[in-house]
Design an enzyme around this catalytic site. Sequence first.
Site, PDB file in Angstrom:
ATOM      1  N   HIS A  92       1.359  -0.900  -0.213  1.00 57.79           N
ATOM      2  CA  HIS A  92      -0.183   0.331  -0.131  1.00 57.79           C
ATOM      3  C   HIS A  92       1.021   1.082   0.057  1.00 57.79           C
ATOM      4  O   HIS A  92       1.779   0.787  -0.791  1.00 57.79           O
ATOM      5  CB  HIS A  92      -1.084  -0.163   1.200  1.00 57.79           C
ATOM      6  CG  HIS A  92      -1.694  -1.204   0.885  1.00 57.79           C
ATOM      7  ND1 HIS A  92      -2.600  -1.545   0.280  1.00 57.79           N
ATOM      8  CD2 HIS A  92      -1.422  -2.601   2.038  1.00 57.79           C
ATOM      9  CE1 HIS A  92      -3.011  -2.701   0.301  1.00 57.79           C
ATOM     10  NE2 HIS A  92      -2.841  -3.479   1.712  1.00 57.79           N
ATOM     11  N   GLU A 129      -1.288   0.266   8.519  1.00 57.10           N
ATOM     12  CA  GLU A 129      -0.502  -0.609   7.434  1.00 57.10           C
ATOM     13  C   GLU A 129       0.260  -0.211   6.512  1.00 57.10           C
ATOM     14  O   GLU A 129       1.585  -0.156   6.403  1.00 57.10           O
ATOM     15  CB  GLU A 129      -1.620  -1.742   6.533  1.00 57.10           C
ATOM     16  CG  GLU A 129      -1.085  -3.215   6.044  1.00 57.10           C
ATOM     17  CD  GLU A 129      -2.054  -4.196   5.318  1.00 57.10           C
ATOM     18  OE1 GLU A 129      -1.147  -4.598   4.678  1.00 57.10           O
ATOM     19  OE2 GLU A 129      -3.278  -3.125   5.394  1.00 57.10           O
ATOM     20  N   HIS A 184       3.195  -7.114   4.157  1.00 57.89           N
ATOM     21  CA  HIS A 184       1.052  -6.985   4.823  1.00 57.89           C
ATOM     22  C   HIS A 184       0.910  -6.502   6.138  1.00 57.89           C
ATOM     23  O   HIS A 184       2.128  -7.781   6.453  1.00 57.89           O
ATOM     24  CB  HIS A 184       0.323  -7.726   3.901  1.00 57.89           C
ATOM     25  CG  HIS A 184       0.938  -6.702   1.948  1.00 57.89           C
ATOM     26  ND1 HIS A 184      -0.503  -6.009   1.963  1.00 57.89           N
ATOM     27  CD2 HIS A 184       1.194  -6.802   1.436  1.00 57.89           C
ATOM     28  CE1 HIS A 184      -0.226  -5.698   1.244  1.00 57.89           C
ATOM     29  NE2 HIS A 184       1.252  -6.929   0.282  1.00 57.89           N
ATOM     30  N   GLU A 266       2.428 -11.517   5.883  1.00 56.05           N
ATOM     31  CA  GLU A 266       1.196 -10.647   6.221  1.00 56.05           C
ATOM     32  C   GLU A 266       2.111 -11.147   8.234  1.00 56.05           C
ATOM     33  O   GLU A 266       1.318 -12.150   8.760  1.00 56.05           O
ATOM     34  CB  GLU A 266       0.100 -11.554   6.194  1.00 56.05           C
ATOM     35  CG  GLU A 266      -1.116 -10.875   5.142  1.00 56.05           C
ATOM     36  CD  GLU A 266      -1.292 -10.202   4.829  1.00 56.05           C
ATOM     37  OE1 GLU A 266      -1.350  -9.386   6.102  1.00 56.05           O
ATOM     38  OE2 GLU A 266      -2.000 -10.211   3.481  1.00 56.05           O
TER      39      GLU A 266
END
Length: 302
Positions: A92, A129, A184, A266
């Site tokens: 992101h 995030e 992430h 993650e």
Amino acid sequence: MSNGSSLPPHRRLRGTLLVVLASVVVAGLGGWLVWHASGRDGGPRAGQPAPSDPTESATGRGGSHTPGGKGSKDHGPRAGLKGKVVVLDPGHNPHNGEHGREIARQVDIGNARKECDTTGTATNDGYAEASFTLDVVRRARTLLQEQGAKVVLTQDGDRPYGPCVDERAEIGNKAHADAALSLHADGSGAGNRGFHVILPARVTDGPADTAAIVGPSRQLGERLAGRFRAVTGSAASNYIGGGTGLDKRSDLGGLNLSTVPKVFLECGNMRDPKDAAQLTDADWRQKAARGITEGITDFLTR
């Protein structure tokens, strides 16, 4: 035979002096031998090896010559990853929310079309995030560079948004990365805890062809999961991967379009309070960066 008592007085005196002198010489020689064996000037005792180099010091034998040891003069990067290229992809972008139209644009990921990028998730307290991924990636970059690797970031907070998922993959491809990692943190429900590594599935459709990277990407993912668990103390996900910490997906453009070994990590669930407490802790993020570095190093030096 006669004894010394029949000698004149001056002869008896000279004999006595000779005996005394001999005793002094013997005693002095014995003392010198003891002193020498015990290690003069604090030197090694008998039977102990002397330093082989005058530069050795109290920091330990070979202190100034032991690589990385106490007293080492070598403060430069270690060469374990010299010649290796690592691409780190912080998921992101902190500014994606300001560019809704741009990140909603559809791109081809081989077997489907998906949005260019998303805003990502956040903790209940608002820690994004995108901020988390940038922080950990920067820490990992430093550690990998210390190992001698060339590190390429897909973005470093220096772009207005994105890049799009297809460009993220292309950056790794053009760099001819030996390993690529997209970082992430998940946004699942409370109670869902732990990390998991996403591996590329076999996709051969349109611009996507992961046939050559499925195997090495799995090896990268396994080593990454093992080291991340060991260094951070985090458990594998209790809601994805069946306790293995590994998951396989075919719907992620960053994996589908990669031609180099690549996985997603993650690091935890930002919506779970216990996981969020770790993800927002700077010390834990440093551990995460070290776990990532060790996992990538294990893969590249196997």
